[in-house]
Design a protein around this motif. Sequence first.
Motif, PDB file in Angstrom:
ATOM      1  N   GLU A 196       0.821  -1.211   0.000  1.00  0.00           N
ATOM      2  CA  GLU A 196       0.000   0.000   0.000  1.00  0.00           C
ATOM      3  C   GLU A 196       0.858   1.265   0.000  1.00  0.00           C
ATOM      4  O   GLU A 196       0.508   2.266  -0.637  1.00  0.00           O
ATOM      5  N   ASN A 197       1.980   1.225   0.707  1.00  0.00           N
ATOM      6  CA  ASN A 197       2.863   2.395   0.740  1.00  0.00           C
ATOM      7  C   ASN A 197       3.487   2.681  -0.624  1.00  0.00           C
ATOM      8  O   ASN A 197       3.784   3.834  -0.947  1.00  0.00           O
ATOM      9  N   MET A 198       3.686   1.624  -1.417  1.00  0.00           N
ATOM     10  CA  MET A 198       4.315   1.780  -2.729  1.00  0.00           C
ATOM     11  C   MET A 198       3.324   2.203  -3.808  1.00  0.00           C
ATOM     12  O   MET A 198       3.722   2.554  -4.919  1.00  0.00           O
ATOM     13  N   THR A 199       2.018   2.192  -3.497  1.00  0.00           N
ATOM     14  CA  THR A 199       1.002   2.431  -4.530  1.00  0.00           C
ATOM     15  C   THR A 199      -0.064   3.437  -4.071  1.00  0.00           C
ATOM     16  O   THR A 199      -1.244   3.090  -3.984  1.00  0.00           O
ATOM     17  N   PRO A 200       0.311   4.679  -3.798  1.00  0.00           N
ATOM     18  CA  PRO A 200      -0.668   5.662  -3.283  1.00  0.00           C
ATOM     19  C   PRO A 200      -1.824   5.952  -4.236  1.00  0.00           C
ATOM     20  O   PRO A 200      -2.965   6.129  -3.793  1.00  0.00           O
ATOM     21  N   HIS A 248       1.524   1.985 -13.622  1.00  0.00           N
ATOM     22  CA  HIS A 248       0.307   1.542 -12.944  1.00  0.00           C
ATOM     23  C   HIS A 248      -0.333   2.681 -12.160  1.00  0.00           C
ATOM     24  O   HIS A 248      -1.570   2.842 -12.161  1.00  0.00           O
ATOM     25  N   GLU A 249       0.493   3.470 -11.491  1.00  0.00           N
ATOM     26  CA  GLU A 249      -0.018   4.606 -10.733  1.00  0.00           C
ATOM     27  C   GLU A 249      -0.672   5.635 -11.659  1.00  0.00           C
ATOM     28  O   GLU A 249      -1.735   6.189 -11.345  1.00  0.00           O
ATOM     29  N   ARG A 250      -0.055   5.877 -12.814  1.00  0.00           N
ATOM     30  CA  ARG A 250      -0.639   6.807 -13.789  1.00  0.00           C
ATOM     31  C   ARG A 250      -1.975   6.275 -14.289  1.00  0.00           C
ATOM     32  O   ARG A 250      -2.941   7.035 -14.434  1.00  0.00           O
TER      33      ARG A 250
END
Length: 295
Positions: A200-204, A284-286
């Motif tokens: 979760e910390n790596m994927t805000p 992935h975040e984008r």
Amino acid sequence: MNKEFEASLKSVETENVVDLYFYRPIGFQIARALRNTHITPNMITVLSIFVGVGTGVLFYFDSLILSLTGILLLVFANILDCVDGQLARLTGVKSEIGRILDGVAGDIWFLTIYVCLALRLTNTYHTAWFFLPAFIAGMSHLLQANITDYYKTVHLYFVSQEKGGEFHNLEQVRCKQKTVKNGLQKVFLFLYEGYTGLQENMTPALQALMKNLRTKYGDGVPENIRLDFRRKSCKLMKCCIDFLTFNGRTFVLFVVVLTDYIWIYFIYEAVILNIILFNGIRMHERMCRKINEKI
């Protein structure tokens, strides 16, 4: 595709080509043969740990025959890793400990492999400095495996409620841990909490998307959002995430072990695969931010 075979998979969408056409079909045949026995998925997982550890021991020796044997053992360990999950889905015998143990099994294989490869290099070059790149490669591997597993589990959440049943957020894991008494399951859940927290910390941006979806729709994510996420996630897995799986790293591992250029593998793991990992996270975040903007 055989419907029973497809039912033994988590999802066709999350399988890469080598798994889908080699490992999974073999695993399916073994799982079918074991379906009506007293052999459980967890027994298969434990067996895979011993087989995978055997690979590391054989890789320690500078011998072509032993290296080839080690490669075959690691291939067999991965087949067993397929069998445990496919057997669980065919029989309905599933457990939270089983899922966590399944994830830990591969880490134990590669921990042994990294230590034994470092020892092999130490014996060859008469210096223990090779344990430093081995350690960095091992930590990189753990991070890569963690995030890869998370992205595939999240993808399953958008496939269907049933297939996404293994998706848990940190709050759910902590609540579960509080209800469990002291024992092995408590230890596993403590480790799983750290595992989930890192994800979760790596994927805000992904966390923001999931929170927005839960707030607006609960568990009933609209079909158009599900399809949009799955389409974009599938493309990302094929162009990026699949390189971080067992098949993406073992091809290089097998080549360097056979050619005795062991140190190249540590560079590949710690540099090349980490570049792919962080680029994959960025993409992935984008993707998650764009989907979230449409909701």
